[in-house]
Design a protein around this motif. Structure first.
Motif, mmCIF file in Angstrom:
data_model
loop_
_atom_site.group_PDB
_atom_site.id
_atom_site.type_symbol
_atom_site.label_atom_id
_atom_site.label_comp_id
_atom_site.label_asym_id
_atom_site.label_seq_id
_atom_site.Cartn_x
_atom_site.Cartn_y
_atom_site.Cartn_z
ATOM 1 N N SER A 11 6.942 0.602 8.536
ATOM 2 C CA SER A 11 5.953 1.308 7.728
ATOM 3 C C SER A 11 4.848 1.776 8.666
ATOM 4 O O SER A 11 4.259 0.967 9.390
ATOM 5 C CB SER A 11 5.392 0.390 6.638
ATOM 6 O OG SER A 11 4.321 1.024 5.955
ATOM 7 N N GLU A 13 1.242 3.753 8.957
ATOM 8 C CA GLU A 13 0.057 4.258 8.275
ATOM 9 C C GLU A 13 -0.835 4.967 9.286
ATOM 10 O O GLU A 13 -1.179 4.389 10.325
ATOM 11 C CB GLU A 13 -0.719 3.121 7.619
ATOM 12 C CG GLU A 13 -1.993 3.583 6.908
ATOM 13 C CD GLU A 13 -2.847 2.435 6.413
ATOM 14 O OE1 GLU A 13 -3.929 2.697 5.854
ATOM 15 O OE2 GLU A 13 -2.435 1.273 6.600
ATOM 16 N N THR A 14 -1.196 6.193 9.022
ATOM 17 C CA THR A 14 -2.027 6.955 9.944
ATOM 18 C C THR A 14 -3.490 6.554 9.779
ATOM 19 O O THR A 14 -4.062 6.675 8.703
ATOM 20 C CB THR A 14 -1.869 8.465 9.712
ATOM 21 O OG1 THR A 14 -2.159 8.765 8.337
ATOM 22 C CG2 THR A 14 -0.448 8.910 10.009
ATOM 23 N N LYS A 89 -6.191 8.473 -1.424
ATOM 24 C CA LYS A 89 -5.618 7.135 -1.461
ATOM 25 C C LYS A 89 -4.944 6.883 -2.795
ATOM 26 O O LYS A 89 -5.530 7.105 -3.843
ATOM 27 C CB LYS A 89 -6.728 6.105 -1.225
ATOM 28 C CG LYS A 89 -6.192 4.682 -1.074
ATOM 29 C CD LYS A 89 -7.309 3.735 -0.754
ATOM 30 C CE LYS A 89 -6.789 2.314 -0.601
ATOM 31 N NZ LYS A 89 -7.864 1.363 -0.284
ATOM 32 N N ALA A 96 5.148 2.452 -3.344
ATOM 33 C CA ALA A 96 5.572 3.402 -2.317
ATOM 34 C C ALA A 96 7.090 3.417 -2.216
ATOM 35 O O ALA A 96 7.724 2.360 -2.144
ATOM 36 C CB ALA A 96 4.950 3.043 -0.975
ATOM 37 N N ARG A 98 10.423 5.320 -0.124
ATOM 38 C CA ARG A 98 10.819 6.130 1.029
ATOM 39 C C ARG A 98 11.429 7.436 0.544
ATOM 40 O O ARG A 98 12.253 7.448 -0.377
ATOM 41 C CB ARG A 98 11.814 5.365 1.891
ATOM 42 C CG ARG A 98 12.263 6.120 3.140
ATOM 43 C CD ARG A 98 13.139 5.233 4.008
ATOM 44 N NE ARG A 98 13.562 5.923 5.211
ATOM 45 C CZ ARG A 98 14.732 6.526 5.362
ATOM 46 N NH1 ARG A 98 15.602 6.518 4.361
ATOM 47 N NH2 ARG A 98 15.059 7.125 6.495
ATOM 48 N N THR A 195 1.236 7.511 4.607
ATOM 49 C CA THR A 195 2.189 6.434 4.881
ATOM 50 C C THR A 195 3.577 7.021 5.080
ATOM 51 O O THR A 195 3.999 7.910 4.341
ATOM 52 C CB THR A 195 2.216 5.413 3.724
ATOM 53 O OG1 THR A 195 0.893 4.914 3.505
ATOM 54 C CG2 THR A 195 3.140 4.247 4.047
#
Length: 339
Positions: A11, A13-14, A89, A96, A98, A195
């Motif tokens: 996973s 996350e930026t 957000k 979440a 994929r 994400t």
């Protein structure tokens, strides 16, 4: 598998905008809307060197025993089934999932945008041809999460991931931006707070050796979890990400119902490189059909059915630069992901 093969989910996350260049148009560097596997591979190999010799890791990469998939953006869904807000957000109750590239066989009505767009699979759907009927166009970008036992399919727009930031290069003599040193330019990057999900697939002899090394050193694959920098312009407030690794849940084997007897449907999660009779890279779908027939040991022919498509794919060309040699790499031409 029976040989100890396993897959590890990553996973990402930026924590700051992430720039993975795709092409340059004028003074705009257009970025990708996903993280390619080759961008994540150096992070994985560097972390694994804590428990395995470097030569074993590089040999596994060359033999296909260590693969890192593309990291596609996560789509969020409320636990009650409603779709979560895509920008900003997500809600705390959002789950979440994929995503995968939207198949090129998915068509939507012209003029339909956002949640009002309804997709149809042209491999099985025949639009009406009478005068005044609705017109459809193929989906060229975006992401979707397939439906499951407790989930409805989700669709996401790639434009929701992008931001545009403008920079400039100041000439020392003029003390202002000038074309001689770059002037004004813009980066199209993936936004902060996004994400992405990727998979690290480990198989064969390397999977067995890795398990033994982990047991001997008393470590787990959580060594892949850390904060690092990816992409380009990492020194200019770009590319900071948090990577978290976790073992996936075991998926039970289940039968997938087919639309028709003896129909094989192939979906490409990544670009496919194939060579023709002259050993040149080509994106012709016949090469893919022949390669599949060889791997499966069966005869495959295109389905002939009026009103629907037998194949729907596009070509993809990737041009890259070898910074160490200061020379361009060979162009890669193949079948585009989503085909």
């Amino acid at each position: 598998g029976d040989g100890g093969d396993f897959a590890l989910q990553l996973s990402i996350e930026t924590l700051s905008p992430l720039l993975v260049p795709h092409r340059i148009t004028g003074n705009v560097v257009e970025g990708r809307d996903f993280i390619p596997g080759n961008v994540l591979l150096p992070h994985v190999t560097t972390c694994l060197q804590e428990i395995c010799p470097q030569e074993h890791i590089l040999a596994a990469v060359m033999n296909g025993e260590l693969c890192v998939s593309h990291a596609f953006p996560a789509l969020f869904e409320q636990k009650g089934g409603a779709k979560a807000e895509k920008k900003g957000k997500p809600a705390e109750t959002a789950e979440a999932r994929r995503s995968l590239p939207v198949p090129t066989s998915f068509f939507t009505e012209k003029g339909a945008e956002g949640d009002s767009a309804q997709f149809f699979n042209r491999l099985f759907f025949q639009p009406a041809e009478e005068k005044g009927a609705k017109q459809y166009k193929g989906a060229r970008s975006g992401w979707f999460a397939p439906d499951g036992k407790d989930h409805a399919p989700l669709f996401g727009d790639a434009r929701d991931l992008k931001i545009l930031r403008t920079h400039n290069s100041v000439a020392d003599a003029l003390q202002r931006p000038d074309e001689s040193v770059g002037g004004v330019f813009s980066y199209e990057a993936m936004r902060q707070g996004a994400t992405f999900f990727s998979e690290v697939r480990i198989c064969g002899t390397f999977a067995k050796n890795l398990r033994e090394a982990l047991q001997q050193k008393g470590k787990g694959l959580e060594i892949l979890s850390r904060i690092t920098a990816l992409g380009t312009s990492r020194k200019d407030d770009y590319g900071l990400v948090r990577i978290s690794a976790r073992m996936p849940e075991k998926c039970p084997v289940r039968e997938v119902p087919l639309h028709e007897k003896n129909i094989l449907v192939v979906f490409l999660e990544s670009d496919v490189l194939l060579r023709n009779e002259a050993l040149a890279l080509s994106g012709h779908p016949d090469l893919l059909r022949r390669a599949l027939a060889t791997q499966l040991g069966v005869e495959l022919e295109w389905r002939e059915k009026a009103g629907v498509l037998s194949t729907c794919c596009r070509f993809e060309r990737v041009d890259s630069w070898h910074s160490g040699w200061a020379l361009p790499r060979p162009s890669l031409v193949g079948v585009q992901k989503g085909g």
